[in-house]
Write a protein that holds these residues in place. Structure first.
Motif, PDB file in Angstrom:
ATOM      1  N   LEU A 376       0.866  -1.211  -0.182  1.00  0.00           N
ATOM      2  CA  LEU A 376       0.304  -0.006   0.091  1.00  0.00           C
ATOM      3  C   LEU A 376       1.012   1.148  -0.094  1.00  0.00           C
ATOM      4  O   LEU A 376       0.544   2.373  -0.600  1.00  0.00           O
ATOM      5  CB  LEU A 376      -0.985   0.074   1.149  1.00  0.00           C
ATOM      6  CG  LEU A 376      -1.788  -1.102   1.269  1.00  0.00           C
ATOM      7  CD1 LEU A 376      -2.846  -1.044   2.684  1.00  0.00           C
ATOM      8  CD2 LEU A 376      -3.041  -1.344   0.148  1.00  0.00           C
ATOM      9  N   PHE A 377       1.975   1.298   0.705  1.00  0.00           N
ATOM     10  CA  PHE A 377       3.045   2.353   0.748  1.00  0.00           C
ATOM     11  C   PHE A 377       3.484   2.563  -0.551  1.00  0.00           C
ATOM     12  O   PHE A 377       4.001   3.620  -0.804  1.00  0.00           O
ATOM     13  CB  PHE A 377       3.775   2.425   1.934  1.00  0.00           C
ATOM     14  CG  PHE A 377       4.685   3.311   2.271  1.00  0.00           C
ATOM     15  CD1 PHE A 377       4.055   4.646   2.708  1.00  0.00           C
ATOM     16  CD2 PHE A 377       5.860   3.609   1.765  1.00  0.00           C
ATOM     17  CE1 PHE A 377       5.045   5.686   2.883  1.00  0.00           C
ATOM     18  CE2 PHE A 377       6.908   4.735   2.025  1.00  0.00           C
ATOM     19  CZ  PHE A 377       6.269   5.703   2.408  1.00  0.00           C
ATOM     20  N   SER A 378       3.526   1.543  -1.268  1.00  0.00           N
ATOM     21  CA  SER A 378       4.333   1.605  -2.669  1.00  0.00           C
ATOM     22  C   SER A 378       3.551   2.522  -3.512  1.00  0.00           C
ATOM     23  O   SER A 378       4.152   3.138  -4.317  1.00  0.00           O
ATOM     24  CB  SER A 378       4.444   0.206  -3.441  1.00  0.00           C
ATOM     25  OG  SER A 378       5.293  -0.719  -2.683  1.00  0.00           O
ATOM     26  N   ILE A 379       2.223   2.845  -3.350  1.00  0.00           N
ATOM     27  CA  ILE A 379       1.531   3.861  -4.262  1.00  0.00           C
ATOM     28  C   ILE A 379       2.089   5.119  -3.988  1.00  0.00           C
ATOM     29  O   ILE A 379       2.433   5.938  -4.691  1.00  0.00           O
ATOM     30  CB  ILE A 379       0.246   3.751  -3.926  1.00  0.00           C
ATOM     31  CG1 ILE A 379      -0.373   2.280  -4.103  1.00  0.00           C
ATOM     32  CG2 ILE A 379      -0.857   4.749  -4.634  1.00  0.00           C
ATOM     33  CD1 ILE A 379      -2.077   2.118  -3.478  1.00  0.00           C
ATOM     34  N   SER A 380       2.210   5.671  -2.588  1.00  0.00           N
ATOM     35  CA  SER A 380       2.923   6.976  -2.197  1.00  0.00           C
ATOM     36  C   SER A 380       4.360   7.104  -2.811  1.00  0.00           C
ATOM     37  O   SER A 380       4.765   8.090  -3.381  1.00  0.00           O
ATOM     38  CB  SER A 380       2.653   7.087  -0.671  1.00  0.00           C
ATOM     39  OG  SER A 380       1.491   7.215  -0.446  1.00  0.00           O
ATOM     40  N   ALA A 381       5.120   5.799  -2.591  1.00  0.00           N
ATOM     41  CA  ALA A 381       6.443   5.757  -2.988  1.00  0.00           C
ATOM     42  C   ALA A 381       6.623   6.177  -4.311  1.00  0.00           C
ATOM     43  O   ALA A 381       7.605   7.009  -4.925  1.00  0.00           O
ATOM     44  CB  ALA A 381       7.127   4.488  -2.638  1.00  0.00           C
ATOM     45  N   ALA A 382       6.022   5.675  -5.620  1.00  0.00           N
ATOM     46  CA  ALA A 382       6.014   5.772  -6.762  1.00  0.00           C
ATOM     47  C   ALA A 382       5.592   7.184  -7.164  1.00  0.00           C
ATOM     48  O   ALA A 382       6.454   7.778  -7.786  1.00  0.00           O
ATOM     49  CB  ALA A 382       5.040   5.062  -7.420  1.00  0.00           C
ATOM     50  N   ILE A 383       4.706   7.770  -6.462  1.00  0.00           N
ATOM     51  CA  ILE A 383       4.381   9.327  -6.627  1.00  0.00           C
ATOM     52  C   ILE A 383       5.312  10.079  -6.392  1.00  0.00           C
ATOM     53  O   ILE A 383       5.963  11.072  -6.963  1.00  0.00           O
ATOM     54  CB  ILE A 383       2.975   9.526  -6.171  1.00  0.00           C
ATOM     55  CG1 ILE A 383       1.885   8.841  -6.712  1.00  0.00           C
ATOM     56  CG2 ILE A 383       2.806  11.002  -6.198  1.00  0.00           C
ATOM     57  CD1 ILE A 383       0.264   8.893  -6.138  1.00  0.00           C
ATOM     58  N   LEU A 384       5.986   9.988  -5.101  1.00  0.00           N
ATOM     59  CA  LEU A 384       6.899  10.646  -4.473  1.00  0.00           C
ATOM     60  C   LEU A 384       8.417  10.659  -5.357  1.00  0.00           C
ATOM     61  O   LEU A 384       8.959  11.612  -5.422  1.00  0.00           O
ATOM     62  CB  LEU A 384       7.219  10.394  -2.965  1.00  0.00           C
ATOM     63  CG  LEU A 384       5.934  10.604  -2.168  1.00  0.00           C
ATOM     64  CD1 LEU A 384       6.229  10.254  -0.826  1.00  0.00           C
ATOM     65  CD2 LEU A 384       5.804  12.199  -2.215  1.00  0.00           C
ATOM     66  N   VAL A 385       8.629   9.577  -5.721  1.00  0.00           N
ATOM     67  CA  VAL A 385       9.778   9.357  -6.440  1.00  0.00           C
ATOM     68  C   VAL A 385       9.795  10.067  -7.742  1.00  0.00           C
ATOM     69  O   VAL A 385      10.486  10.961  -8.325  1.00  0.00           O
ATOM     70  CB  VAL A 385      10.138   7.731  -6.982  1.00  0.00           C
ATOM     71  CG1 VAL A 385      11.225   7.686  -7.995  1.00  0.00           C
ATOM     72  CG2 VAL A 385      10.597   7.060  -5.518  1.00  0.00           C
ATOM     73  N   ALA A 386       8.655   9.947  -8.372  1.00  0.00           N
ATOM     74  CA  ALA A 386       8.252  10.705  -9.848  1.00  0.00           C
ATOM     75  C   ALA A 386       8.166  12.336  -9.411  1.00  0.00           C
ATOM     76  O   ALA A 386       8.665  13.005 -10.180  1.00  0.00           O
ATOM     77  CB  ALA A 386       6.999  10.486 -10.418  1.00  0.00           C
ATOM     78  N   HIS A 387       7.897  12.495  -8.266  1.00  0.00           N
ATOM     79  CA  HIS A 387       7.633  14.066  -7.707  1.00  0.00           C
ATOM     80  C   HIS A 387       9.393  14.587  -7.693  1.00  0.00           C
ATOM     81  O   HIS A 387       9.717  15.550  -8.078  1.00  0.00           O
ATOM     82  CB  HIS A 387       7.039  14.301  -6.723  1.00  0.00           C
ATOM     83  CG  HIS A 387       6.950  15.800  -6.035  1.00  0.00           C
ATOM     84  ND1 HIS A 387       6.419  16.787  -6.929  1.00  0.00           N
ATOM     85  CD2 HIS A 387       7.367  16.456  -5.053  1.00  0.00           C
ATOM     86  CE1 HIS A 387       6.438  17.891  -6.245  1.00  0.00           C
ATOM     87  NE2 HIS A 387       7.036  17.782  -5.115  1.00  0.00           N
ATOM     88  N   ALA A 388       9.947  13.804  -7.086  1.00  0.00           N
ATOM     89  CA  ALA A 388      11.561  13.999  -7.028  1.00  0.00           C
ATOM     90  C   ALA A 388      12.103  14.146  -8.412  1.00  0.00           C
ATOM     91  O   ALA A 388      12.883  15.316  -8.447  1.00  0.00           O
ATOM     92  CB  ALA A 388      12.170  12.963  -6.103  1.00  0.00           C
TER      93      ALA A 388
END
Length: 412
Positions: A376-388
């Motif tokens: 479930l946390f992988s959803i946020s991780a993918a968005i935050l990596v792309a934001h970086a």
């Protein structure tokens, strides 16, 4: 888990998609009441029957069960593109979808031949976040239809996995923050509260029939770790509390004009008391169940053997596993999240960013405790990596331009 899912799928195939909770062949000699919601197994059985023309062979059922998990995983990556598109350009939204494809913990859930319900839970979670991200936007058309759709997706998540009560916590935190942000906007606040009430009420409406068909629903047992009347009642209580807030003037300028007497008007007082009572009952029920679990009750329903009493399901997240699951950027996720919220606040579309922030905090806290929530946390991780990556674009272009100017100076 996958083998037992297949047993339930086979039972559903030969039993008109019905899956009895009691299994006399498990936990001999007492038998076993399985607390898994049946929707995932029924979905596999339905697809197998549809593609097998009503009478699929056992081999065909196994093929369908093996193929569906990677299809669910791929669909979640595609849908994540549309979710991330609310916060970044299409290029970086595509990058977020690509990152989710390669995050290790998510891959192991969606590999070929692993029919476990968690891959479907991630898919429903992405759909829920996508629907919720635009729910309270000023340009969102058909607000109550959107709220009903979001409630339906929440009900589907709970019918797939009882741990989806986490999603209810995320939505409650998100709505609470948005209420505080809009407390001075009377019209906007009233619509927000009505939409939120509609969301929880529709979720309860869609979930109630499935909850009442389970062993715990029929017997009236209140179980938070199994599909029972607890989940629909919690959703109804949430809708009642939100509607009561709408009826109370405490959050609006009406309170300052009318004074404290406005709070003791009969209709408002009755609604507030009913909502407080409902919330108190819900907190007592869930708190009592949590107390039983924390005070030594078996974590697994199968634990009748003393040798199994101290078996733990998963381990807490470590630095090594966090780095492996979410890339090295995991250590700057809090900074990236704050910047994402700030960026959306400046653009006056804060609602979706607050939802992602609530999701990140809740699922991140759960993942720190048990690594099993890393999907479930992988959803946020993918968005935050792309934001970086999007934040690094401008500095990298500036560096490239400077290097280009030094290597290829203007000869004119």
């Amino acid at each position: 888990d996958c083998f037992y899912h297949m047993r339930r799928v086979m039972i559903a195939i030969h039993n008109g998609l019905s899956i009895p909770e009691f299994d006399p062949y498990m936990n001999h000699p007492q038998g076993f009441h399985c607390n898994w919601p049946p929707l995932f197994d029924q979905l596999i059985a339905a697809v197998a029957m549809l593609t097998g023309f009503g009478d699929p062979s056992d081999r065909w059922v196994e093929i369908v069960a093996a193929v569906l998990p990677p299809l669910f995983g791929a669909a979640a990556c595609v849908l994540l593109f549309f979710l991330a598109r609310h916060f970044m350009s299409s290029v970086y939204a595509f990058a977020a979808a690509a990152v989710l494809c390669f995050l290790p913990f998510y891959i192991q859930l969606s590999v070929l031949g692993r029919p476990d319900h968690h891959v479907a839970v991630v898919l429903s979670a992405v759909l829920l976040l996508w629907s919720g991200a635009t729910l309270f936007g000023s340009d969102a058309g058909h607000p109550f239809l959107r709220a009903t759709l979001t409630g339906f997706l929440l009900a589907v998540s709970l019918a797939l996995w009882v741990g989806s009560l986490l999603f209810v916590a995320v939505l409650a935190a998100w709505i609470g923050i948005i209420i505080l942000l809009r407390r001075r906007d009377r019209a906007g606040l009233e619509r927000l509260l009505l939409q939120s009430s509609c969301l929880f009420l529709s979720a309860s409406f869609f979930l109630w029939p499935a909850a009442m068909q389970t062993h715990w629903g029929r017997t009236g047992a209140l179980r938070w770790d199994a599909l029972s009347s607890v989940q629909p009642l919690l959703l109804v209580c949430g809708a009642a509390v939100l509607y009561a807030i709408r009826a109370a003037p405490i959050l609006t300028s009406e309170c300052s004009r009318s004074g404290p007497r406005a709070l003791v008007r009969a209709p408002n007082l009755i609604i507030l008391l009913l909502a407080a009572t409902a919330a108190g009952v819900a907190i007592y029920v869930v708190g009592f169940q949590l107390f039983e679990t924390l005070s030594g009750a078996p974590k697994w329903l199968l634990k009748q053997n003393r040798m199994l009493q101290h078996v733990t399901e998963t381990l807490p997240l470590s630095i090594a596993s966090a780095t492996s699951n979410f890339t090295l950027l995991v250590f700057v996720f809090p900074i990236l999240l704050i910047h994402l919220v700030y960026q959306e606040w400046r653009a006056k579309r804060i609602e979706g960013a607050v939802l992602i922030a609530a999701w990140t905090v809740v699922t991140g806290a759960c993942t720190l405790n048990e690594e099993r929530f890393a999907d479930l946390f992988s959803i946020s991780a993918a968005i935050l990596v792309a934001h970086a990556a999007s934040l690094a674009e401008r500095p990298l272009l500036a560096i490239a331009a400077a290097l280009n100017a030094r290597i290829l100076p203007d000869r004119a």
